[in-house]
Design a protein around this motif. Sequence first.
Motif, PDB file in Angstrom:
ATOM      1  N   ASN A  62      66.548  17.422   1.939  1.00 49.11           N
ATOM      2  CA  ASN A  62      65.427  16.484   2.046  1.00 49.11           C
ATOM      3  C   ASN A  62      64.088  17.170   1.801  1.00 49.11           C
ATOM      4  O   ASN A  62      63.121  16.515   1.391  1.00 49.11           O
ATOM      5  N   VAL A 112      67.715   2.079   3.248  1.00 51.53           N
ATOM      6  CA  VAL A 112      66.421   1.467   2.939  1.00 51.53           C
ATOM      7  C   VAL A 112      65.977   0.677   4.162  1.00 51.53           C
ATOM      8  O   VAL A 112      66.633  -0.297   4.542  1.00 51.53           O
ATOM      9  N   CYS A 145      63.707  17.015  -1.965  1.00 47.70           N
ATOM     10  CA  CYS A 145      63.672  15.667  -2.550  1.00 47.70           C
ATOM     11  C   CYS A 145      63.180  14.700  -1.474  1.00 47.70           C
ATOM     12  O   CYS A 145      63.964  14.243  -0.638  1.00 47.70           O
ATOM     13  N   HIS A 146      61.897  14.382  -1.507  1.00 55.55           N
ATOM     14  CA  HIS A 146      61.285  13.606  -0.431  1.00 55.55           C
ATOM     15  C   HIS A 146      61.576  12.113  -0.527  1.00 55.55           C
ATOM     16  O   HIS A 146      61.288  11.373   0.417  1.00 55.55           O
ATOM     17  N   TRP A 147      62.125  11.665  -1.630  1.00 61.45           N
ATOM     18  CA  TRP A 147      62.445  10.240  -1.762  1.00 61.45           C
ATOM     19  C   TRP A 147      63.943   9.969  -1.679  1.00 61.45           C
ATOM     20  O   TRP A 147      64.367   8.816  -1.637  1.00 61.45           O
ATOM     21  N   CYS A 148      64.746  11.028  -1.631  1.00 61.96           N
ATOM     22  CA  CYS A 148      66.201  10.855  -1.678  1.00 61.96           C
ATOM     23  C   CYS A 148      66.757  10.116  -0.451  1.00 61.96           C
ATOM     24  O   CYS A 148      67.864   9.587  -0.514  1.00 61.96           O
ATOM     25  N   HIS A 149      65.993  10.095   0.646  1.00 63.30           N
ATOM     26  CA  HIS A 149      66.507   9.399   1.823  1.00 63.30           C
ATOM     27  C   HIS A 149      66.683   7.911   1.572  1.00 63.30           C
ATOM     28  O   HIS A 149      67.471   7.252   2.248  1.00 63.30           O
ATOM     29  N   TYR A 150      65.983   7.388   0.564  1.00 66.12           N
ATOM     30  CA  TYR A 150      66.156   5.971   0.224  1.00 66.12           C
ATOM     31  C   TYR A 150      67.517   5.702  -0.425  1.00 66.12           C
ATOM     32  O   TYR A 150      67.949   4.552  -0.484  1.00 66.12           O
ATOM     33  N   CYS A 193      65.946   3.219   9.753  1.00 63.28           N
ATOM     34  CA  CYS A 193      66.838   4.239   9.213  1.00 63.28           C
ATOM     35  C   CYS A 193      66.658   5.538  10.006  1.00 63.28           C
ATOM     36  O   CYS A 193      65.536   5.989  10.251  1.00 63.28           O
TER      37      CYS A 193
END
Length: 323
Positions: A301, A313, A304-309, A320
């Motif tokens: 994480n 969501v 990749c700061h957007w991968c948690h989506y 989440c």
Amino acid sequence: MRGEDLESSRAKDRGESSSSTSYAIEERDNQWTSWLIPMFVVANVAMFVITMLINNCPKHNPRFDGKCVARFLGRFSFQPLKENPLLGPSASTLEKLGALEWRKVVHKHQGWRLISCIWLHAGVIHLLVNMLSLVIIGIHLEQQFGFVRIGVIYLLSGFGGSILSSLFIQRSISVGASGALFGLLGAMLAELITNWTIYTNKAAAILTIIFIVAINLGVGILPHVDNYAHIGGFLTGFLLGFILLPRPQYGWINRRDLPAGVRSRSRYKAYQYGLGLVSLILLVAGFTVGLVMLFRGENANDRCHWCHYLNCVPTSRWKCDDN
């Protein structure tokens, strides 16, 4: 129409003699008896029974003694629905039996959890959904390609899903065969692409597979679902499909049937060799990088700061987190 029949009919239309076309196409289409996938189903069911036997809700959770679901099952009764709505064991039981848990993999050197977790399930609902999918997808593939290749795809896809999951989810446990199942779906898509010329309804076939994958990945963005395992398993199976599942294409000539002095054509097209080689390189690189990052204790994480989506969501109905 099979590719062999199509090629043979074209040869006849061109006025070629039967003697010149009798050896031009191999018409054998081996069908294997599926036994490995049924064995996987039996193993998963047996492991769930053992899990519930060890869980023993009434004994190990005396404060829930009256709240355990299906008390008539005795020690096989399920945890309270507030704790496990999937009708299954407690998280502590799953962790004891080999659930994927980042800290134990990295700090206690229990790498075996990357494999053991794919044989555990969180509940009856979880087990039934996965086993039904495995029977529908896996038996067909095993009949077409044999137990060795499908077994390799299943196990390595589950392993790949576990690696990606543990890189992103580090504060909760994960179990289930869905990463391996997504690997079989990815292999089906790769098989369609690499064997493109032998299919007739190409568009319908590829759209169907993409639709199934999209729906399942869409479900994965709900909370409490490990979509990283789905994605990792799918990518692993997709690459393995190019390596293990190419079929001989049109115009393959069997060497044994050739007249003396006549050279045979290659069984496979150049693009099949190319896709297989590139996939092998990507697969080895991906596993190497993933395992190095994992055992260094890195959190993906942070990269990749957007991968948690990809995993969940947030909406007005739920939040989440890693629990």
